[in-house]
Design an enzyme around this catalytic site. Structure first.
Site, PDB file in Angstrom:
ATOM      1  N   GLU A  29      -7.796  -9.392  -3.167  1.00  0.00           N
ATOM      2  CA  GLU A  29      -7.771  -9.881  -4.561  1.00  0.00           C
ATOM      3  C   GLU A  29      -7.214 -11.309  -4.617  1.00  0.00           C
ATOM      4  OE1 GLU A  29      -5.512  -6.705  -6.347  1.00  0.00           O
ATOM      5  OE2 GLU A  29      -7.073  -5.275  -5.754  1.00  0.00           O
ATOM      6  N   ASP A  79     -13.155   8.320   3.764  1.00  0.00           N
ATOM      7  CA  ASP A  79     -12.001   7.476   4.076  1.00  0.00           C
ATOM      8  C   ASP A  79     -11.610   7.676   5.540  1.00  0.00           C
ATOM      9  OD1 ASP A  79      -9.411   6.146   2.381  1.00  0.00           O
ATOM     10  OD2 ASP A  79      -9.017   6.847   4.405  1.00  0.00           O
ATOM     11  N   HIS A 104      -6.036   3.433  -0.975  1.00  0.00           N
ATOM     12  CA  HIS A 104      -7.234   4.089  -0.442  1.00  0.00           C
ATOM     13  C   HIS A 104      -8.265   4.350  -1.529  1.00  0.00           C
ATOM     14  CE1 HIS A 104      -5.861   4.946   3.708  1.00  0.00           C
ATOM     15  NE2 HIS A 104      -4.685   4.745   3.142  1.00  0.00           N
ATOM     16  N   HIS A 139       3.126  -7.955  -0.415  1.00  0.00           N
ATOM     17  CA  HIS A 139       3.404  -7.074   0.730  1.00  0.00           C
ATOM     18  C   HIS A 139       2.234  -6.995   1.709  1.00  0.00           C
ATOM     19  CE1 HIS A 139       0.776  -4.519  -1.548  1.00  0.00           C
ATOM     20  NE2 HIS A 139       1.002  -3.442  -0.828  1.00  0.00           N
ATOM     21  N   TRP A 176      -3.951  -4.235   1.880  1.00  0.00           N
ATOM     22  CA  TRP A 176      -5.212  -4.942   2.098  1.00  0.00           C
ATOM     23  C   TRP A 176      -5.953  -5.263   0.803  1.00  0.00           C
ATOM     24  CZ3 TRP A 176      -6.620  -8.304   5.246  1.00  0.00           C
ATOM     25  CH2 TRP A 176      -7.953  -8.716   5.308  1.00  0.00           C
ATOM     26  N   ASN A 177      -5.896  -4.340  -0.189  1.00  0.00           N
ATOM     27  CA  ASN A 177      -6.575  -4.652  -1.452  1.00  0.00           C
ATOM     28  C   ASN A 177      -5.980  -5.894  -2.092  1.00  0.00           C
ATOM     29  OD1 ASN A 177      -8.418  -2.274  -1.876  1.00  0.00           O
ATOM     30  ND2 ASN A 177      -6.461  -1.254  -1.521  1.00  0.00           N
ATOM     31  N   GLN A 216      -3.378  -6.124 -11.914  1.00  0.00           N
ATOM     32  CA  GLN A 216      -3.089  -7.178 -10.937  1.00  0.00           C
ATOM     33  C   GLN A 216      -4.242  -8.167 -10.805  1.00  0.00           C
ATOM     34  OE1 GLN A 216      -0.898  -6.364  -7.286  1.00  0.00           O
ATOM     35  NE2 GLN A 216      -2.668  -7.048  -6.131  1.00  0.00           N
ATOM     36  N   GLY A 222       3.507  -0.149   7.714  1.00  0.00           N
ATOM     37  CA  GLY A 222       2.109   0.206   7.987  1.00  0.00           C
ATOM     38  C   GLY A 222       1.291  -0.951   8.555  1.00  0.00           C
ATOM     39  N   ASP A 223       0.122  -1.138   7.982  1.00  0.00           N
ATOM     40  CA  ASP A 223      -0.824  -2.158   8.451  1.00  0.00           C
ATOM     41  C   ASP A 223      -0.454  -3.569   8.000  1.00  0.00           C
ATOM     42  OD1 ASP A 223      -1.177  -1.613   5.769  1.00  0.00           O
ATOM     43  OD2 ASP A 223      -3.362  -1.661   5.818  1.00  0.00           O
ATOM     44  N   GLN A 224       0.643  -3.696   7.251  1.00  0.00           N
ATOM     45  CA  GLN A 224       0.875  -4.943   6.516  1.00  0.00           C
ATOM     46  C   GLN A 224       1.192  -6.151   7.404  1.00  0.00           C
ATOM     47  OE1 GLN A 224       3.717  -3.538   3.616  1.00  0.00           O
ATOM     48  NE2 GLN A 224       2.243  -2.061   2.797  1.00  0.00           N
TER      49      GLN A 224
HETATM   50 BR1  BUP Z   1       1.730  -1.703  -8.063  1.00  0.00          BR
HETATM   51  C1  BUP Z   1       0.077  -2.224  -8.735  1.00  0.00           C
HETATM   52  N1  BUP Z   1      -1.256  -2.957 -10.548  1.00  0.00           N
HETATM   53  O1  BUP Z   1       0.926  -2.628 -10.876  1.00  0.00           O
HETATM   54  P1  BUP Z   1      -2.880  -2.335  -1.870  1.00  0.00           P
HETATM   55  C2  BUP Z   1      -1.035  -2.227  -7.925  1.00  0.00           C
HETATM   56  N2  BUP Z   1      -2.251  -2.582  -8.442  1.00  0.00           N
HETATM   57  O2  BUP Z   1      -3.445  -3.309 -10.241  1.00  0.00           O
HETATM   58  P2  BUP Z   1      -0.726  -0.351  -1.628  1.00  0.00           P
HETATM   59  C3  BUP Z   1      -2.359  -2.973  -9.758  1.00  0.00           C
HETATM   60  O3  BUP Z   1      -3.348  -1.405  -6.700  1.00  0.00           O
HETATM   61  P3  BUP Z   1      -1.667   0.728   0.823  1.00  0.00           P
HETATM   62  C4  BUP Z   1      -0.031  -2.603 -10.097  1.00  0.00           C
HETATM   63  O4  BUP Z   1      -4.260  -4.721  -7.405  1.00  0.00           O
HETATM   64  C5  BUP Z   1      -4.422  -3.137  -5.556  1.00  0.00           C
HETATM   65  O5  BUP Z   1      -5.778  -3.122  -5.903  1.00  0.00           O
HETATM   66  C6  BUP Z   1      -3.607  -3.715  -6.719  1.00  0.00           C
HETATM   67  O6  BUP Z   1      -3.463  -1.571  -3.132  1.00  0.00           O
HETATM   68  C7  BUP Z   1      -3.445  -2.512  -7.594  1.00  0.00           C
HETATM   69  O7  BUP Z   1      -1.444  -1.782  -1.608  1.00  0.00           O
HETATM   70  C8  BUP Z   1      -3.927  -1.703  -5.460  1.00  0.00           C
HETATM   71  O8  BUP Z   1      -2.698  -3.761  -2.154  1.00  0.00           O
HETATM   72  C9  BUP Z   1      -2.883  -1.537  -4.383  1.00  0.00           C
HETATM   73  O9  BUP Z   1      -3.780  -2.034  -0.736  1.00  0.00           O
HETATM   74  O10 BUP Z   1      -1.576   0.595  -0.762  1.00  0.00           O
HETATM   75  O11 BUP Z   1      -0.716   0.218  -2.965  1.00  0.00           O
HETATM   76  O12 BUP Z   1       0.580  -0.562  -0.980  1.00  0.00           O
HETATM   77  O13 BUP Z   1      -0.266   0.875   1.331  1.00  0.00           O
HETATM   78  O14 BUP Z   1      -2.483   1.963   1.032  1.00  0.00           O
HETATM   79  O15 BUP Z   1      -2.318  -0.523   1.294  1.00  0.00           O
END
Ligand code: BUP
Length: 455
Positions: free
Chosen positions: A358, A116, A18, A350, A353-354, A335, A373-375
């Site tokens: 990426e 948010d 988030h 997983h 969404w971020n 990442q 969750g949303d995955q």
């Molecule tokens: Br772990 C990790 N380095 O080692 P998501 C994550 N990230 O840069 P999440 C790193 O955290 P939700 C690490 O690049 C992304 O921008 C990654 O967000 C970065 O998944 C962020 O991908 C993680 O949306 O959150 O953390 O499970 O469940 O809220 O989607």
């Protein structure tokens, strides 16, 4: 002529998933000439959030300032969830009334507040009372947004025998694609989800980190009235990652052949079971492929501190056998830099969404393994959008079935075993980059919004 500097307050909720789009939007808005106030709820849940907020503010443009939002104590004992992040959403929501005076006293006055989605039903009335335009960042896919806005009026059908769930703009979804807590109407997450879904029809606009080329059909359906009274859905993605945060690089990658490495990560708040971790290790070993694995066994990073890699992976010499071919790391990795690295050819992901956005920016093909969750919905977007594949039979958190090492090995070989395979996502990457460039669809949408805020 007559345009004022837009002054925007941003209010993120909890967890890196988030926080990330908020920091990215803050940087983009500042670069486009807005003054940005980043409201930071305090305390935060994870060490990663604290670090990223501090590092971001230390290097942010002078146009960005922060405002600490001290939360009232919240007794989690009576809550109908044990997830530390959902509990934090609730803690912020219950402190929302304290925001009124903060927002009202901003000088010069604010042009808009961007909140948010997980907080919106609690925050919107406070923002409305101050008389400010109310915007949301929806922190997931447009597919998930369609579910979120449809859910409040359709959730009654979940109790019946149907094994699909009708979502306007998406058609019928298998029920087991829905976030698990939604099956339980009494769960804290469900209560918040329903209230927030309703509130979304009352805000001034919904910003979302996606783009036309990836989710154009869903966006078009939402903006064409698939759900009554929905405000404009404004795709502003992919929001570019904020750099650089002094996170050490991974020199090992520099020595690996081009596009030979599979990067494995389940995000910042997903823990795999000990058995599944071992099976994943066995799979990576059997695949014969090179890998970089960001391993974690706890939901909140602070609890991972005492965990020793050897214990996590089973003390059978896995790390020694993999020396040179695979690297396992427990600490935070950059990442975005990993996905940008020429040695990386695929992402076992997983589907947070971020992470999906990426992977798309860098045209890195995804092997989707949603966990909660949303995955699952996001994984469907990944497959539909040509970014990767999703073996839908793979288990998710709470399912009893382990995915076997054999199966993982086979899929990983498909992912990075040939150069053709890793080329497949390149067009998605090109479109993603184009959407955010000058004249791109997302850039135009954001510029229109900024112009409106400046009027
Ligand atoms: Br772990 C990790 N380095 O080692 P998501 C994550 N990230 O840069 P999440 C790193 O955290 P939700 C690490 O690049 C992304 O921008 C990654 O967000 C970065 O998944 C962020 O991908 C993680 O949306 O959150 O953390 O499970 O469940 O809220 O989607």
């Amino acid at each position: 002529e007559g345009a004022r500097t837009p002054r925007v307050a941003l209010l993120p909720s909890a967890g890196m998933g988030h926080l990330t789009p908020f920091l990215r939007l803050a940087a983009v808005l500042a670069a486009r000439g807005c003054d940005v106030t980043l409201i930071t709820p305090h305390p935060v849940v994870s060490a990663a959030e604290a670090r990223h907020i501090a590092a971001f503010l230390a290097s942010a443009s002078p146009r960005v300032r922060s405002l600490e939002f001290r939360l009232l104590p919240f007794d989690a004992a009576s809550a109908t969830s044990t997830d530390p992040f959902f509990l934090q959403f609730e803690a912020i929501r219950r402190s929302a009334h304290l925001l009124g005076p903060l927002l009202a006293s901003a000088c010069p006055a604010l042009s808009a507040v961007v909140t948010d989605v997980s907080l919106i039903s609690a925050v919107a009335p406070v923002v409305a009372a101050v008389g400010l335009p109310n915007y949301v960042i929806f922190t997931s896919s447009a597919a998930m947004l369609a579910l979120c806005v449809a859910f409040p009026s359709a959730s009654a059908s979940l109790g019946g025998a149907a094994d699909t769930f009708e979502v306007p703009g998406l058609a019928a979804l298998p029920i087991n694609w829905l976030p698990q807590p939604l099956r339980d109407p009494g769960n804290l997450f469900t209560t918040q989800f329903v209230e927030n879904g309703r509130e979304l029809t009352r805000v001034d606009g919904i910003m979302i980190n996606t783009w036309d080329a990836l989710e154009g059909e869903t966006l078009a359906a939402l903006n064409a009235g698939a759900v009554a009274h929905l405000p404009p859905v404004i795709p502003v993605g992919p929001l570019p990652p904020v750099k650089p945060r002094s996170i050490p690089g991974i020199p090992w990658l520099d020595d690996q052949p081009e596009r030979s490495v599979v990067y494995v990560s389940f995000g910042s708040r997903t823990a795999l079971s000990a058995e599944q971790i071992r099976e994943l290790g066995a799979g990576l070993e059997k695949s014969g492929c090179r890998f970089l694995w960001a391993a974690k066994s706890k939901k909140v990073d602070k609890e991972d501190d005492g965990v020793v890699l050897e214990e996590l992976l089973g003390d059978d010499g896995f790390l020694r056998r993999m020396e040179g071919r695979g690297l396992v790391v427990k600490d935070w990795v950059d990442q975005d830099a990993v996905l940008a690295h020429p040695a990386v050819g695929g992402f076992l992901c997983h589907c947070g969404w971020n992470s999906v956005t990426e992977a798309a920016i860098h045209g890195v093909r995804v092997l989707a393994w949603p966990r909660h969750g949303d995955q699952r919905l996001n994984a469907w977007v990944v497959e539909r959008g040509g970014l990767g594949t999703w073996p839908t039979e793979w288990s998710w958190e709470g399912d009893a079935e382990l995915v076997s090492g054999e199966e993982i090995a086979r899929r990983v070989r498909e992912l990075v075993g040939s150069p053709d395979a890793s080329d497949a996502a390149a067009p998605v990457g090109e479109e993603a980059v184009r959407a955010a460039e000058a004249c791109g669809s997302s850039r135009k949408a954001l510029d229109e919004l900024i112009e409106k805020w400046g009027r």
